[in-house]
Each structure stands twice: as C-alpha cells, then as structure tokens.
Design a protein around this motif. Structure first.
Motif, short mmCIF file in Angstrom:
data_model
loop_
_atom_site.label_atom_id
_atom_site.label_comp_id
_atom_site.label_asym_id
_atom_site.label_seq_id
_atom_site.Cartn_x
_atom_site.Cartn_y
_atom_site.Cartn_z
N SER A 44 13.44 1.90 0.50
CA SER A 44 12.12 1.41 0.11
C SER A 44 11.80 0.10 0.81
CB SER A 44 12.04 1.24 -1.41
OG SER A 44 12.15 2.50 -2.06
N PHE A 45 10.52 -0.22 0.85
CA PHE A 45 10.08 -1.48 1.46
C PHE A 45 8.66 -1.77 0.99
CE2 PHE A 45 8.80 1.93 4.23
CZ PHE A 45 7.61 1.54 4.84
N HIS A 46 8.24 -3.01 1.20
CA HIS A 46 6.89 -3.42 0.86
C HIS A 46 5.99 -3.20 2.08
CE1 HIS A 46 9.77 -5.70 -1.58
NE2 HIS A 46 8.88 -5.64 -2.53
N LEU A 62 8.07 8.82 5.41
CA LEU A 62 7.83 8.43 4.03
C LEU A 62 7.86 9.61 3.07
CD1 LEU A 62 5.02 5.74 4.34
CD2 LEU A 62 7.51 5.46 4.45
N GLU A 63 8.52 9.39 1.96
CA GLU A 63 8.52 10.34 0.85
C GLU A 63 7.31 10.09 -0.05
OE1 GLU A 63 10.02 13.53 -1.46
OE2 GLU A 63 10.73 12.78 0.48
N ALA A 64 6.95 8.80 -0.18
CA ALA A 64 5.83 8.44 -1.06
C ALA A 64 5.34 7.04 -0.70
CB ALA A 64 6.24 8.49 -2.52
N ARG A 65 4.10 6.76 -1.11
CA ARG A 65 3.49 5.45 -0.91
C ARG A 65 2.60 5.15 -2.11
NH1 ARG A 65 2.27 9.46 1.44
NH2 ARG A 65 3.56 9.19 3.30
N ARG A 78 4.05 -7.28 -15.46
CA ARG A 78 2.95 -7.46 -14.50
C ARG A 78 2.89 -6.32 -13.50
NH1 ARG A 78 2.92 -12.65 -10.37
NH2 ARG A 78 0.71 -12.58 -9.76
N VAL A 79 1.67 -5.92 -13.14
CA VAL A 79 1.44 -4.99 -12.03
C VAL A 79 0.94 -5.81 -10.85
CG1 VAL A 79 0.11 -3.03 -11.18
CG2 VAL A 79 0.94 -3.05 -13.55
N LEU A 80 1.63 -5.69 -9.72
CA LEU A 80 1.29 -6.46 -8.52
C LEU A 80 0.52 -5.59 -7.55
CD1 LEU A 80 4.77 -8.04 -8.40
CD2 LEU A 80 2.71 -9.42 -8.29
N PRO A 81 -0.61 -6.05 -7.04
CA PRO A 81 -1.44 -5.26 -6.12
C PRO A 81 -0.90 -5.31 -4.69
CG PRO A 81 -2.48 -7.37 -6.48
CD PRO A 81 -1.24 -7.36 -7.34
N LEU A 82 0.38 -4.97 -4.54
CA LEU A 82 1.05 -4.99 -3.24
C LEU A 82 1.57 -3.60 -2.93
CD1 LEU A 82 3.13 -8.27 -3.78
CD2 LEU A 82 1.03 -8.05 -2.46
N GLY A 83 1.27 -3.10 -1.73
CA GLY A 83 1.69 -1.76 -1.36
C GLY A 83 3.20 -1.61 -1.32
N TYR A 84 3.66 -0.43 -1.69
CA TYR A 84 5.10 -0.15 -1.73
C TYR A 84 5.32 1.23 -1.13
CZ TYR A 84 9.84 -0.69 -3.66
OH TYR A 84 11.19 -0.86 -3.81
N LEU A 183 12.47 2.44 -10.92
CA LEU A 183 11.81 3.72 -11.10
C LEU A 183 10.88 4.03 -9.94
CD1 LEU A 183 10.74 3.14 -14.82
CD2 LEU A 183 12.71 4.48 -14.05
N LEU A 184 11.05 5.21 -9.33
CA LEU A 184 10.15 5.68 -8.27
C LEU A 184 9.56 7.03 -8.69
CD1 LEU A 184 12.16 4.99 -4.97
CD2 LEU A 184 10.32 3.61 -5.97
N PRO A 185 8.28 7.05 -9.04
CA PRO A 185 7.64 8.31 -9.44
C PRO A 185 7.12 9.07 -8.22
CG PRO A 185 6.12 6.49 -9.79
CD PRO A 185 7.38 5.89 -9.21
N PHE A 186 7.85 10.09 -7.78
CA PHE A 186 7.47 10.84 -6.58
C PHE A 186 6.40 11.89 -6.87
CE2 PHE A 186 11.98 9.74 -5.29
CZ PHE A 186 11.59 8.78 -4.38
N ASP A 187 6.34 12.35 -8.08
CA ASP A 187 5.35 13.35 -8.48
C ASP A 187 5.11 13.16 -9.97
OD1 ASP A 187 3.61 15.46 -8.41
OD2 ASP A 187 4.99 16.84 -7.40
N HIS A 188 4.19 13.91 -10.54
CA HIS A 188 3.86 13.72 -11.95
C HIS A 188 5.04 14.03 -12.88
CE1 HIS A 188 3.35 18.08 -11.71
NE2 HIS A 188 3.40 18.10 -13.03
#
Length: 383
Positions: A44-46, A62-65, A78-84, A183-188
C-alpha cells in the motif's frame, strides 16, 4: 546489454517492467527462488507518495484505490481526505505475465557478484550487471525495530459497510508494543484484516493473531464466511545507522528494494521507493556494473539522509514511549493538518511541518525525548 535481477519481488519486478516499457533493447532476466513473482503480499501507499506519472504507470498493479482513509484512536477518530492505493501480488503477476519468458523461477542463488550469479546447482550466469533485490538484509550498521503483522483476507456474510481503508485502529487492546488493526475493503464483502504491531521483536504468535482477528471481526458485527488467503510479514522500521558502512557490505553489487534500505522509516512501505528507483534505472544510459552500483547506492544514501526526521520520530516512538503508550504519539500526529501528514509520508516535510510535529508538550517523558534527538552511531546489531 544484459542484466540479471536476483529476486522476483516488488522492486525488481518494477525495474523489469520499466525497462521493458522504456528500454526494450536491454536484455534482462529475473531469478526467483519461489515458483512465481511477488510472493503473497499487499503493498500500500499514499497517492501523494508518487508523482502523477508514477501513479499512472503503477495503475495496472493496483488492486484497489480510495479517495480517503480513516484512523481510530481512544481519544480521536478521523477520516483524512488523502488518496490511498493498494497493489497486490496477483496484479503484479498479471502485469508481468507477458514477460514470463524472461523470468526463471525455482532458481536458488548461492552467490552474487557485480557481473555474475552462481546458483545453488553450481551453474554460473554472467551479465554486464547484477541487481540484488532479495529483501531486507540485517546489518550491524543498521538499527531497526519492526512492524509485524498477520492478515486474513476474508469474505463476509453480507456487506461489511466500510467505504474506505482504516489504516490504524488503535482502539484495540495494546500488547507487544503498539498494536492496531489495519483494514482494506476490496469489495463490499471482501476485506483484508491485519493484526499489526510496532514491536521491538520480530517474532509473531500467528495463532493468537488469527484469533484476535476473528474476535475483532465479530466485534464489528461481521460474520466471516470464508478466509480467502493469509498474509504475514515483518518490515524494518528505521531508528538509526551508518548508511555508508551498510553499503560497504554490498561488495560492489547494485541493490534494490529493502535490500538497498529503500523503505519509509516509519511505515516500512517500500512501493514508492521501488517505483522511484525503477524510473531512475530505466532513465540512465550506463547500465554497466560500476555505474549501476553507484546509481543504486547514491539513490539509497539520498533517501536515507532525507529521512532523518522520520527516524527521530521512530526513536521517540520506540525509545521514549512506554510500549503500551506508543499509540499516543500516533494519535497526536493524526490531529495535524492533512497536507502535513501527506508530505510526511511522501518524504517532503518542510521545516515548518517539522516544527509543528515537535511543538507542544510531547506525550512521552521529556528526559527520554531529549535522549532520542541525536542519531548516535551503533556499536552492534540489534538481536
């Protein structure tokens, strides 16, 4: 021009990919001891860690963004408005599949030299240059702690409800240093749940970690319908060291990835540095052994010297804070402005950023904090 890339992990795969895209005249071979590239990993990365062009060419891996991510601590959420972003070994193998003829698996390497590789079978392969990317190598000249983890990628019965990653849930019970859930949510209904530790020790109780993950899932109201795969790892966290002496051990062999000390000192993330080095190698005209060794060495020295502030914060985390109170430093850090946080992870902290991070009363004893300021030389390796 022929290159041999020893190790088929992320760093050497990205180098090979960039050479294939930009320098098709360069002949290269990857030697990998396992039966395929990439192992069983998620990287993972920012989004701000890479340039727009690097983000573009990394897209197939990429698997997800996600446009944002979340952090949770006992006193702050907090939710940060930074892409991951997250790349996966499966995606890496898919991208590299058209180049399979240039990959030799099951190749156990016994010795490397600047222009040759000797296999365990006794076979010797020659090239104009060798790049050793076989992962982190302990050294008496490097002082590190560890980020260790075990993750289960699971399918839940029904939606898990997460819209973005949670890169740190530090509200869990602390043990073995700073513990958090990632936690990485790849799908629902597909999610990677990692039990993670910032620890002084490399060992990890896998059975306990699996149990803790299942308990955490139950506490979130998730029913695990199936475990799709298990992933585990130990990443170095940089505290200090003599980077020149570290490179003197390389014997003139070009290095890549963790083997070249190319990782973010605080997160252990290696993908941004792997992408940067791949671009540099693909752009250089001289790919002979001396030039390639000097390129990788200088790149590593530059990145290491530019990350001194990160290592200072790591020393505060591991040497000034009590193990079960380490989360307080991260909790405080994640109250800072999003732009500052993004620049820190991208390795572009400004002098004002550093002042903001260090200002105020530290959440650690002042005497211990002051003792962490100098990056002293190390006399011996950590056990």
């Amino acid at each position: 021009m022929r290159l041999i890339l020893v190790g088929g992990g992320l760093a050497n795969s990205l180098i090979a990919h960039r050479l294939a895209s930009l320098r098709p005249e360069v002949d290269w071979t990857i030697l990998e001891a396992a039966d395929g590239l990439g192992g069983n990993h998620t990287w993972s990365f920012h989004a701000t860690d890479l340039t727009p062009e690097q983000n573009r060419w990394m897209e197939p891996f990429l698997e997800a963004r996600w446009p944002s991510y979340e952090v949770r601590f006992p006193g702050h959420r907090r939710v940060l408005p930074l892409g991951y972003r997250s790349a996966s070994a499966d995606r890496l193998r898919a991208v590299m599949a058209p180049l399979a003829a240039k990959v030799r698996t099951g190749a156990d390497v016994a010795a490397v030299a600047p222009r040759s590789v000797t296999l365990a079978s006794g076979e010797t392969l020659a090239a104009e240059a060798v790049i050793d990317g076989r992962g982190y190598r302990p050294s008496p000249h490097m002082q590190v702690a560890y980020q260790k983890f075990l993750g289960l990628e699971v399918r839940t019965r029904g939606p898990h409800g997460l819209a973005h990653p949670v890169v740190m849930d530090g509200t869990v019970k602390q043990r073995d240093g700073y513990r958090f859930i990632y936690l990485l949510p790849f799908d629902h209904d597909r999610i990677l749940i990692e039990d993670t530790y910032y620890s002084d020790r490399m060992d990890l109780d896998a059975a306990a970690a699996r149990d803790l993950i299942r308990r955490y899932a139950a506490e979130q109201g998730w029913t695990i319908e199936a475990v799709l795969r298990e992933e585990r790892g130990v990443l170095p966290i940089g505290l200090g060291g003599d980077i020149e002496a570290f490179w003197a051990e390389a014997g003139g062999v070009a290095q890549s990835g963790l083997r070249a000390a190319l990782f973010h000192p605080t997160t252990g993330y290696s993908l941004p540095d792997a992408a940067r080095l791949a671009d540099r190698i693909a752009a250089t005209r001289d790919l002979g052994a001396p030039a390639l060794f000097e390129l990788t060495r200088r790149h590593s020295l530059q990145r290491w010297r530019g990350a001194g502030f990160c290592r200072l914060l790591d020393r505060l985390l591991f040497r000034a804070a009590e193990p079960d109170k380490r989360y307080k430093l991260l909790e405080r850090f994640y109250r800072l402005p999003p732009g500052l946080i993004g620049r820190f992870y991208a390795g572009r902290s400004t002098p004002l950023d550093k002042l903001r991070v260090l200002s105020g009363k530290p959440p650690v004893p002042l005497g211990r904090a002051l003792g962490c300021l100098p990056e002293r030389p190390i006399a011996a390796a950590r056990p």
